[in-house]
Motif scaffolding. Structure first.
Motif, PDB file in Angstrom:
ATOM      1  N   GLN A  11      -4.806   9.731  50.848  1.00 37.89           N
ATOM      2  CA  GLN A  11      -3.384   9.203  50.038  1.00 37.89           C
ATOM      3  C   GLN A  11      -2.087   9.936  50.650  1.00 37.89           C
ATOM      4  O   GLN A  11      -1.420   8.935  50.359  1.00 37.89           O
ATOM      5  CB  GLN A  11      -3.617   9.352  48.461  1.00 37.89           C
ATOM      6  CG  GLN A  11      -4.890   9.262  47.494  1.00 37.89           C
ATOM      7  CD  GLN A  11      -4.737   9.468  46.468  1.00 37.89           C
ATOM      8  OE1 GLN A  11      -3.774   9.613  46.006  1.00 37.89           O
ATOM      9  NE2 GLN A  11      -5.473   8.995  45.210  1.00 37.89           N
ATOM     10  N   ALA A  15      -7.063  13.640  48.460  1.00 39.41           N
ATOM     11  CA  ALA A  15      -5.224  13.682  48.458  1.00 39.41           C
ATOM     12  C   ALA A  15      -4.679  13.021  49.538  1.00 39.41           C
ATOM     13  O   ALA A  15      -3.652  12.664  49.585  1.00 39.41           O
ATOM     14  CB  ALA A  15      -4.905  14.735  47.385  1.00 39.41           C
ATOM     15  N   LYS A  16      -5.305  14.171  50.138  1.00 36.36           N
ATOM     16  CA  LYS A  16      -4.572  13.512  51.908  1.00 36.36           C
ATOM     17  C   LYS A  16      -4.894  12.293  52.405  1.00 36.36           C
ATOM     18  O   LYS A  16      -3.950  12.429  53.223  1.00 36.36           O
ATOM     19  CB  LYS A  16      -5.561  14.878  52.955  1.00 36.36           C
ATOM     20  CG  LYS A  16      -4.576  16.494  52.870  1.00 36.36           C
ATOM     21  CD  LYS A  16      -5.929  17.469  53.787  1.00 36.36           C
ATOM     22  CE  LYS A  16      -5.956  18.332  53.165  1.00 36.36           C
ATOM     23  NZ  LYS A  16      -6.242  19.744  54.011  1.00 36.36           N
ATOM     24  N   GLU A  26     -13.528   9.843  46.225  1.00 35.93           N
ATOM     25  CA  GLU A  26     -12.899   8.855  46.086  1.00 35.93           C
ATOM     26  C   GLU A  26     -12.872   7.656  45.367  1.00 35.93           C
ATOM     27  O   GLU A  26     -12.536   7.070  44.939  1.00 35.93           O
ATOM     28  CB  GLU A  26     -13.237   8.781  47.754  1.00 35.93           C
ATOM     29  CG  GLU A  26     -13.477   9.331  48.946  1.00 35.93           C
ATOM     30  CD  GLU A  26     -13.865   8.864  50.146  1.00 35.93           C
ATOM     31  OE1 GLU A  26     -14.388   7.701  50.053  1.00 35.93           O
ATOM     32  OE2 GLU A  26     -13.572   9.616  51.080  1.00 35.93           O
ATOM     33  N   THR A  32      -4.440  17.140  37.574  1.00 35.78           N
ATOM     34  CA  THR A  32      -6.058  17.015  36.945  1.00 35.78           C
ATOM     35  C   THR A  32      -6.259  18.167  36.889  1.00 35.78           C
ATOM     36  O   THR A  32      -6.734  19.717  37.537  1.00 35.78           O
ATOM     37  CB  THR A  32      -6.424  15.884  37.674  1.00 35.78           C
ATOM     38  OG1 THR A  32      -5.699  15.046  38.401  1.00 35.78           O
ATOM     39  CG2 THR A  32      -8.057  16.380  37.980  1.00 35.78           C
ATOM     40  N   TYR A  64     -11.570  17.080  46.220  1.00 36.04           N
ATOM     41  CA  TYR A  64      -9.982  16.398  45.331  1.00 36.04           C
ATOM     42  C   TYR A  64      -8.930  16.472  46.432  1.00 36.04           C
ATOM     43  O   TYR A  64      -7.936  15.826  46.455  1.00 36.04           O
ATOM     44  CB  TYR A  64      -9.420  17.401  43.979  1.00 36.04           C
ATOM     45  CG  TYR A  64      -8.794  17.809  43.850  1.00 36.04           C
ATOM     46  CD1 TYR A  64      -8.982  16.068  42.309  1.00 36.04           C
ATOM     47  CD2 TYR A  64      -7.172  17.604  43.582  1.00 36.04           C
ATOM     48  CE1 TYR A  64      -7.789  15.268  41.567  1.00 36.04           C
ATOM     49  CE2 TYR A  64      -6.141  16.989  42.575  1.00 36.04           C
ATOM     50  CZ  TYR A  64      -6.753  15.895  42.217  1.00 36.04           C
ATOM     51  OH  TYR A  64      -5.154  15.696  40.912  1.00 36.04           O
ATOM     52  N   ILE A  65      -8.973  17.333  46.822  1.00 41.95           N
ATOM     53  CA  ILE A  65      -7.851  18.300  48.440  1.00 41.95           C
ATOM     54  C   ILE A  65      -7.911  16.730  49.473  1.00 41.95           C
ATOM     55  O   ILE A  65      -6.561  16.257  49.573  1.00 41.95           O
ATOM     56  CB  ILE A  65      -7.579  19.191  48.925  1.00 41.95           C
ATOM     57  CG1 ILE A  65      -7.326  20.170  47.513  1.00 41.95           C
ATOM     58  CG2 ILE A  65      -6.855  19.080  49.905  1.00 41.95           C
ATOM     59  CD1 ILE A  65      -7.938  21.569  47.979  1.00 41.95           C
ATOM     60  N   LEU A  98      -0.015  18.769  44.657  1.00 42.42           N
ATOM     61  CA  LEU A  98      -1.293  18.685  43.549  1.00 42.42           C
ATOM     62  C   LEU A  98      -0.630  19.448  42.912  1.00 42.42           C
ATOM     63  O   LEU A  98      -0.457  20.578  43.092  1.00 42.42           O
ATOM     64  CB  LEU A  98      -2.641  18.605  44.214  1.00 42.42           C
ATOM     65  CG  LEU A  98      -2.444  18.038  45.178  1.00 42.42           C
ATOM     66  CD1 LEU A  98      -4.160  18.175  46.158  1.00 42.42           C
ATOM     67  CD2 LEU A  98      -3.089  16.542  44.855  1.00 42.42           C
ATOM     68  N   LEU A 156      -2.464  10.892  43.059  1.00 43.63           N
ATOM     69  CA  LEU A 156      -2.664  12.467  43.092  1.00 43.63           C
ATOM     70  C   LEU A 156      -1.739  12.732  43.016  1.00 43.63           C
ATOM     71  O   LEU A 156      -1.660  14.512  42.376  1.00 43.63           O
ATOM     72  CB  LEU A 156      -4.101  12.737  43.755  1.00 43.63           C
ATOM     73  CG  LEU A 156      -5.163  11.822  43.676  1.00 43.63           C
ATOM     74  CD1 LEU A 156      -6.308  12.993  44.369  1.00 43.63           C
ATOM     75  CD2 LEU A 156      -5.649  12.469  42.250  1.00 43.63           C
ATOM     76  N   ASP A 157      -0.169  13.003  43.822  1.00 48.47           N
ATOM     77  CA  ASP A 157       1.096  13.094  43.533  1.00 48.47           C
ATOM     78  C   ASP A 157       1.860  13.388  41.988  1.00 48.47           C
ATOM     79  O   ASP A 157       2.525  14.013  41.761  1.00 48.47           O
ATOM     80  CB  ASP A 157       1.612  13.158  44.483  1.00 48.47           C
ATOM     81  CG  ASP A 157       2.031  11.668  44.142  1.00 48.47           C
ATOM     82  OD1 ASP A 157       1.405  10.334  43.867  1.00 48.47           O
ATOM     83  OD2 ASP A 157       3.269  11.699  45.300  1.00 48.47           O
ATOM     84  N   TRP A 189      -0.517  24.624  41.121  1.00 47.96           N
ATOM     85  CA  TRP A 189      -2.314  24.488  41.317  1.00 47.96           C
ATOM     86  C   TRP A 189      -2.555  25.549  40.512  1.00 47.96           C
ATOM     87  O   TRP A 189      -2.320  26.969  40.519  1.00 47.96           O
ATOM     88  CB  TRP A 189      -2.869  24.257  42.608  1.00 47.96           C
ATOM     89  CG  TRP A 189      -4.664  23.495  41.596  1.00 47.96           C
ATOM     90  CD1 TRP A 189      -5.739  24.851  41.607  1.00 47.96           C
ATOM     91  CD2 TRP A 189      -5.276  22.514  41.473  1.00 47.96           C
ATOM     92  NE1 TRP A 189      -6.466  23.552  41.184  1.00 47.96           N
ATOM     93  CE2 TRP A 189      -5.954  22.501  41.233  1.00 47.96           C
ATOM     94  CE3 TRP A 189      -4.775  21.183  41.844  1.00 47.96           C
ATOM     95  CZ2 TRP A 189      -6.644  21.243  41.234  1.00 47.96           C
ATOM     96  CZ3 TRP A 189      -4.719  20.218  41.689  1.00 47.96           C
ATOM     97  CH2 TRP A 189      -6.165  20.206  40.851  1.00 47.96           C
ATOM     98  N   VAL A 208      -0.877  12.352  50.587  1.00 48.25           N
ATOM     99  CA  VAL A 208      -0.860  13.577  49.548  1.00 48.25           C
ATOM    100  C   VAL A 208      -0.535  14.981  50.116  1.00 48.25           C
ATOM    101  O   VAL A 208      -2.173  15.103  50.238  1.00 48.25           O
ATOM    102  CB  VAL A 208      -0.942  12.975  48.105  1.00 48.25           C
ATOM    103  CG1 VAL A 208      -0.367  14.855  47.484  1.00 48.25           C
ATOM    104  CG2 VAL A 208      -0.494  11.767  48.076  1.00 48.25           C
TER     105      VAL A 208
END
Length: 346
Positions: A176, A173-174, A141, A154, A169-170, A183, A149-150, A226, A178
């Motif tokens: 955030q 994103a969630k 984080e 990366t 990482y996922i 991604l 991240l959208d 991805w 996203v």
């Protein structure tokens, strides 16, 4: 000079192009010890269509996988970066994005690459040395704080624990807001080249391959933009391979991954379009250009003829390139600029 070229170089047609005085060396060769003829002509081709260059975006993609290549869209520009702490690395990423980089490339320290927390006794003396230290979701984080991240792509240089870092990482994103399907990026996740050349493996080959094919399946289901693997010749070249060996070992590893995914029950066209590759670029300009073209051509043929892939995207060798670290010297920074410019041009 090979036998084929000897025959036509000895004909009257080519005598004007034969040196009249002794040349600097008896035989010119590439860095991979491939003989270089004085001149190449249509006589060096067989004349069959499958031996010609063809057009970009058309099978076997010798000249590129897209019609206009970088005239249509520039490549993603990243600087491989990971400072000792997540806070320092986050500051660096903001700095790079503010100055025009179009993607991030995360370097992790060796304990992270080998699955150790920073406070593990085995990590002593190595934490934060060659990349950022990540031991928890909180670290991840912090690493991406303030970075939507959208909006960025990366790349993460992580292999044995790739599934774990990818999950973190996922999760960030969630947080955030996203969704995974929004991604874009890549996890290196190439465990075979770790056994071959780099050494940051944790588990035995069979369970390691199971982790890789599981990430293929998850990417297909949840992260269509991805790349769940970056099949890497770069490190094999850095370990001493020549250009031919780099392509040979990389495609051999790729074949093993495709076979493993098929054996796990996946259809080749379900995952092949999300496979990515990673090559080195060295100083012999023409050899490197030829290497990239040959690799595209070989992979397209392997996927269509050996594995029966039917989708054009499954035939495409989409690859990332880094300039050759082993070609540079700390004592010659200005020469290094010239070297990497030539390598990037190839």
């Amino acid at each position: 000079m090979n036998d084929k070229s000897k025959s036509h170089w000895q004909t009257e047609r080519y005598q004007p192009f034969v040196a009249k005085r002794p040349e600097r060396q008896a035989q010119f060769e590439t860095l991979s010890n491939i003989p270089v003829d004085p001149l190449y002509t249509p006589d060096d081709l067989t004349g069959r269509y499958d031996e010609r260059l063809g057009y970009p975006s058309e099978y076997p993609f010798t000249r590129g996988v897209y019609p206009t290549m970088y005239r249509g869209r520039l490549w993603t520009m990243r600087q491989y970066a990971g400072f000792s702490t997540a806070e320092e690395s986050n500051r660096r990423y903001h700095y790079l994005l503010e100055r025009g980089t179009t993607g991030l490339s995360v370097a992790f320290d060796l304990p992270t690459q080998l699955g150790y927390d920073a406070d593990d006794p085995m990590a002593m003396g190595e934490v934060g040395k060659v990349g950022v230290s990540i031991s928890s979701l909180e670290d991840m984080e912090t690493l991406f704080r303030g970075i939507p991240l959208d909006k960025v792509s990366t790349s993460m240089t992580i292999n044995a624990p790739a599934a774990v870092l990818w999950a973190m990482y996922i999760a960030v994103a969630k947080q955030q807001g996203v969704a995974p399907e929004g991604l874009r990026g890549t996890i290196q996740n190439d465990i075979l080249k770790e056994y071959l050349a780099r050494g940051t493996y944790i588990f035995p080959p069979q369970p390691s391959m199971r982790l890789v094919t599981d990430t293929f399946a998850y990417a297909k289901a949840a992260l269509p933009k991805w790349n769940p693997i970056s099949i890497s010749g770069y490190h094999i070249r850095e370990a001493g391979a020549n250009a031919v060996q780099e392509v040979a070992f990389t495609l051999s590893d790729a074949i093993a991954y495709v076979e493993a995914a098929i054996n796990a029950g996946m259809d080749v066209d379900e995952f092949a379009g999300q496979l990515a590759f990673f090559f080195n670029a060295h100083n012999n300009f023409m050899e490197e250009v030829a290497k990239f073209r040959a690799a595209r051509r070989l992979w397209a043929t392997i996927m269509r003829e050996r594995f029966g892939a039917t989708q054009p995207r499954s035939w495409m060798l989409r690859f990332h390139t880094q300039t050759g670290g082993s070609t540079l010297t700390a004592q010659q920074p200005e020469n290094n600029i010239v070297r990497v410019a030539l390598q990037a041009l190839a």
